[in-house]
Structures are given as C-alpha cells and as structure tokens.
Design an enzyme around this catalytic site. Sequence first.
Site, PDB file in Angstrom:
ATOM      1  CB  THR A 146     -10.509   4.803  -2.150  1.00 50.88           C
ATOM      2  OG1 THR A 146     -10.144   4.993  -0.792  1.00 50.88           O
ATOM      3  CG2 THR A 146      -9.728   3.334  -2.342  1.00 50.88           C
ATOM      4  CE  LYS A 172     -14.338   6.249  -0.580  1.00 55.26           C
ATOM      5  NZ  LYS A 172     -13.453   6.060   0.663  1.00 55.26           N
ATOM      6  CE  LYS A 220      -2.753  10.899   2.327  1.00 51.42           C
ATOM      7  NZ  LYS A 220      -3.409   9.954   1.146  1.00 51.42           N
ATOM      8  CG  HIS A 256      -2.042  -0.698   1.079  1.00 47.82           C
ATOM      9  ND1 HIS A 256      -3.286  -0.366   0.468  1.00 47.82           N
ATOM     10  CD2 HIS A 256      -2.462  -1.911   1.557  1.00 47.82           C
ATOM     11  CE1 HIS A 256      -4.283  -1.295   0.376  1.00 47.82           C
ATOM     12  NE2 HIS A 256      -3.827  -2.378   1.289  1.00 47.82           N
ATOM     13  CE  LYS A 291      -6.721  13.638  -0.666  1.00 48.91           C
ATOM     14  NZ  LYS A 291      -6.785  12.628  -1.435  1.00 48.91           N
ATOM     15  NE  ARG A 292      -3.840   8.202   6.448  1.00 49.69           N
ATOM     16  CZ  ARG A 292      -2.669   7.832   6.073  1.00 49.69           C
ATOM     17  NH1 ARG A 292      -1.775   8.316   6.551  1.00 49.69           N
ATOM     18  NH2 ARG A 292      -2.291   7.455   5.020  1.00 49.69           N
TER      19      ARG A 292
END
Length: 847
Positions: A677, A681, A575, A378, A569-570
Amino acid sequence: MTSKQSDSDKRKQISIRGIAPVENVATIKKSFNRHLHYTLVKDRNVATPRDYYFSLAFTVRDHLVSRWIRTQQYYYEIDPKRVYYLSLEFYMGRTLSNTMVNLGIQSSCDEAMYQLGLDIEELEEIEQDAGLGNGGLGRLAACFLDSMATLGLAAYGYGIRYDYGIFTQKIENGWQVEEPDDWLRYGNPWEKARPEYCLPVNFFGRVQHVNGKEKWVDTQVLFAMPYDTPVPGYGNNTVNTLRLWSCKAPNQFNLHFFNNGEYINAVCDRNYAENISRVLYPNDNVFEGKELRLKQEYFLCAASLQDLIRRFKSSTFGQANPVRTSFDTFADKVAIQLNDTHPSLAIPELMRILVDIENVPWDKAWDIVTRTCAYTNHTVLPEALERWPVSLLQHVLPRHLAILYEINARFLKEVSKRWPGDNERVGRMSLVEEGGEKKINMANVCIVGSKAVNGVAAIHSDIIKKTTFKDFYEMFPKKFQNKTNGITPRRWLLLCNPGLADVIAEKIGENWVVSLSELRKLTSASKEETFLRNIMKVKQENKMKLAQYIQEKYRVKVNPASIFDMQVKRIHEYKRQLMNCLHVIVLYNRIKKNPQAPFVPRTVLIGGKAAPGYHTAKMIIKLINNVGRTINNDPIVGDKLKLVFLENYRVSLAEKIIPAADLSEQISLAGTEASGTGNMKFMLNGALTIGTLDGANVEMMEEMGRENIFIFGMTVEQVEELFRKGYNPRQFYENDEELKQALDQINSGYFSPDQPGLFSEIYSGLLNNDRFALCADFRSYVDCQSQVSDLYKDQMKWAVKSALNIASSGKFSSDRTINEYAKEIWGIEPSAVKLPNPADKGSAKED
C-alpha cells in the site's frame, strides 16, 4: 508562531478546509481553556506543551462525542447488518489531525491555537503514534476503518490494546536497537474504558462429556476489558467504534500466598496472566508457534464474539435487553471479516458458542458460521502461514481442538466423495498436517469455515488460486475473490500533503476527497504548463522541508534539487532493500571512477524496522548505515549522492516523507509481495514508481500506462522458470562487473574497515542462496535506474508523468475496496445518509 507571515503561509496551506468561522474559534478557545483548567487541573503559568496537546485533544474529542452517541443510536433504530473487522493489528498512527480533518474543524482549531499563542503543528508533534501494528496489514486495517465510517457502514473494529506497540527503533553505531514503545505512558485522550462490558475468557482446562454433550471445564478465567476509540467518517457525522481489548486478571488474590507473607507471588501471578495484552509481536513473516501468541489470538476472538453476539441479541427495535433468542437471522445481521489467519480461531469459537452454549445443532451451526465469516489472505510466503502444533492447542484450547478435528473429519468426507480414491489430495486438504509434529493449518481452517476468501491484489489472488490454495479453489471456485487494497485519501493526501490537495481542489473541486476516481479529470491538466508548474512547486516545497528535517535529525546536508529516491517498508529479504543498497554502491563507484562525468544527483532514503530476531534484516540495516557513512563523508562525492537510513519509520514519519518523494521503490521479487500500500501512497502524492510486476504495481501500471512507471525484472512466470532450471547466482555475479565490484567491496571490508569480515555473510548468502533472485534482477534494475536519471533531467516531462500518476490513482482508494467488500462479501450497501448535526436534540443510547 514566530510571525504573522509564517501564519499566513500556513493558513494558505489549509485553504481546502475553509475559512474558520469566528464563533467556532471562540467556542474552541473556551473549550480549550476549560479542559486545561478542569480536566488537566493546570493554568497557563505551569502548563507544559503536553498539557496543551491534551487540552486540544479533549476539545476536539468533545466534537466527536455527540456524533458518536448519535451514530450508535441510529444503528439501534435501523438495525442494519453489522460488520465486524477482526484484526490482531491496527496501525492507527496519530489521531488528532485526522479527526480535525474528518470533522472539518482544522482551520478553526488552527486559528484558535494561533490566537492563544500556540503552534498547532508543535502540538500535533507531541502525540504518540498508536503503533499497534507491524506494517501493511495493520495500516490497511486503519484505512479500512476510516472508509467504513465514511461510507456509513455499521462497522466495528476489534483488536487488542497492547500496552507496548511496535518497538521504537534506535540506530546506534549503524545497528538497530529496539526500545519498548510505551505509547500509553502519558495516557490516551482518545479512548474510553468500558469496564461495564468486561467479558470472561477461558484457557486450559479439559473437555468433559455430560449427558451426551461436550463441556469445557476447570478452565483458567481471565477478563477482557474493552477500550473504545471513535472512528469518524469524513463530513457525514458518522462515528464508528474501534474496540480494543485489554487483559485483566480476576480480582481475587491467592490468599494462601498473601497470608504466608508471599504478597509478591500473589501479585506476580496476576501480572503473568495479564501478559496477554502486554506487547505486540514483531512480525518477520516467519510463523512462530508461541503459546503467548496463541493466547492473544484466542483472547481477541473469544472477547469479540461474545460482544458481537450480545449486540446481535439486543440490537433491534431500540431495545437494550436481549430480544433475539434464535440464531436463524445471525448470518443476515452479522458479517465477520478475518484479517489474515490471526483471528482464525473465531471459526471454532463461534461453533463452540453455538453448539455448546446456545444448543444449536451441529449442521445448522456450521451453516451459520460459513455464511458469517470471510477470510482475507495477506501472504504467499509459505513460512508465514500459521500452523499451530496440536500439542499446544490440546494444552491451551482442548475444546477447540476437538471441534477442529470434527470439522476436519466432516470436510474430508466431502473431499473423498468429490475425488474418490485421491488420498494425496485428501492429505493436502486436511486441516491437520501429519508429517512430523502434528499441526493444524489455520489457512485451511479459514477457507473451509468462510463464505469468501480474498487476495489483496489481482496477481496475488491469481497466485493463491493457482498454487497456494489450488486444491481448495478446485473445490470451492465461487469462494475465491480479489479485493485490491486501497488507502484513505483523507490521511494520505488531504492531511499529509495540503499543498497538493489545494492545487487539485482548485482544478477539479473537492469531491475527490470522498470519490477518488474524480482524479481522472486531472488527465487533461497534465498537458497544462501552469498546473504542472504548480505541482512541481508543491513538490519542491515538500522536499525543502524534508531536507531541513534530515539536516536537523541526521546532520546530513542533502541536495533538494536531487532525485528523492525512497524505499520505506519493513526490512525483509523479499523486499530487497539490499538491491537498492547495491545500486547506491554502483553509483558511488561510478562517481569515484570519473568525478567529472555528468551525474544526476540523487538522495536515497531507506527506512523500516527489522523484526528483533531477524538477523539478516538487521545486518542489511547495518550495511546501509555503513555505506551511507562512507558516501556522505566523501568530499569527492559532494552533494551528488547521499544515502540516509530513516530511524524509527512509522505512520507519522510516512506522512512527512511521502509528499517529498520523487521516486518510489517497490522492488520485491515478482510473486512475493501480496499487494503493498506504500506504492499507492507514493503514487497519490505524485512520485513515480520503479518496481517489478508484483502486487498492486501490476494494476497501477494498468491504470497509468506502462510509459508512466519504471518496470524492470522478471515476471512471476520467469521467476518460476529460473528456479525450475536451477538458479546459479554466481553466474550473474561473474558476468556483471559492477555487481561483482560492489559485492567484493562488501565482502572485503571496504565499508567496515574496523571489522573486515563483518558483511561476509551477506556476500556468501547472496552467492550461495539467493532465494529472492537479487543477482538475477540486478542488471535490469540498474539499467532501469539509468532511465530514471535520464528522465529527471527533463523536469517538464517528469512533471507530466507525475501528474498522470496522481490522475490514475483513483482506483487505489480504500473507499473503493470497502465498497467491493460490502457489496460482494458482506452483502450490504454503503449508505450516503448524512446523520443529523449533533446540535439537534435526541436521546442518547450507548452501545
């Protein structure tokens, strides 16, 4: 409900789920009242909303029980190959609404509650999220369980029943404050304790040589107590099981302590032992070699393997007693999927059981292990890969360390045979890393001990073949596969966006719920004005609802006509939430510079949790909140621009906000996000994506066409080239006026007047060590955001692209992903069999 009008509005929303039959409504009301009376021991005079939620949950669970028992019976009768999904995280969210949707009883429950004078939405809000995961990895596991049940696979999830899930995030004065997530405080109506299946798990001790065999002795024994949660498939009467283990100390007290009056010490020892299942580790993508974490990982593997071996031995011809004594067919009947390296100890543990307990010769045991286990990777961030210190393994799991050494010795002989004299390669491929403190590389253990290794997006799978696991790919090219992640359309469209689900169903029918590729039929509808206006209307309704929620919760009035721009998101540097925040500052500066200039209004929503020990991520949250406070209270800005940080982002909040998004931010540095993911969505719910060519964004672009996604920034190859040449972020800072101004404002205390130097480390960190090339990608990002604003001015053009996003999202169903796992890794075919209705008679068989 306040009135018949609001009820009819809501009833319209759930039309895809059908009209509630009168007899079902009557049965549900009767069952609800019975549970209130007999299970909760309350009457309507003293019952609280939480009592009503529990009564409804038990009523819905009643519909599951017969299906659950019948499903396990059926598996015993046909004796299929069973799949065991081992994951340290399952981010399930709420269960009530998902169960009603999958069983097709939502409209009946809704009508029954209305007739009883209750609001089903209010009851749904009372349920605590089962937050047994940090983010993507745990939520993926939850989507996979839903798909495995919907595809009729004999599948079981195995995880840990943490007393405390991912922490609850509070924002106080702009700072993240962590509070425990006591999700079990009021009990959990969905689980069934199974004390009869309690299993022993050993720790510590030493290895003894007895009659030429190794024996693990003098261990500390704890017990794993299983709690089962039903996992219903959609409309097929299949109900699979998620089994979560809770750690229990042995019953005996230390009577010496007790007799000396030291009762507290006797109890404390017991509590200390049970800490294993106390709390979920918050993940910040940096591996920490903590003893408790190692114990959690082994606890999961040891309990799950004993359980699945028990089932393998007894599960044939409808027998409850062990009938299989040989392990020859084990790999034909059992598939074990390791969700990342966390359950990697399943490999040496299965070897220990086969060799030490079942007396299987080593070579045969190794053949069984490597045909049974499969590994999903992952992450490509090197600091996130697990490497356990040998000294810790020696202390906690001495027998497993010996087994790992033996596996390594035999494996390195094969490597040397293949590449004679290439000692460097042998060193790189060793499971034991020698530099400095000796460590076991668990990713290498997974690759050597598995029959298949998969990445979770095409670009990610290429990266692990070319760089992360290059040597292993050269040795085992056939092991490496790609399985692009997916999401369940049941939760992420049918449940969370019923308005859009209805519009789609009116156009193409309802088969898309189990066959998401059907959405392709909407491509032609993207040219029809009526269809486009319908999806725009639904989006606007969702935005109005979210605007109301934001005003109630955050006291910020947002403009529902603005672009709803979301990044949830985290919180992690890779990110790049910081880049999003800098862009907001740039927009703010533009408005301040020329307030009369035309400006496309924008509401920027950022949400996510930072791991408690991740200082930089917590500083980024504080910066976002301070920037938001400045902008949201500036009268010159008005409703043109708002920035809101969404507190305590979790599954149930995602279900509220994703349907209202116009723009989805997927802006990680190319080559750092394995898949994502959240991007899927948002796409499924008609948001357009701004993103880099990273993770699943690449495949999303291939599905929808580059003209329907906003792509910016460097490619993986350009990133590698930039760092190879020697990246100097200051060069970009000096040459970009808007970037320079924004960073200078952060550094000078513009957004923190009371503490001028508060954010100086963010400034210096970016200019001296911009590890995720934010400065390099910034101008491309800002220019791409201008294209977003330009397109948003033409609502019909935006709607066309939105419709094409929805139409192209069929590939990203977790049903497709699980189908690929089943056929290409586990060696089984999904079943289209719809199990008989539980009303039919049949004997029960418990698993």
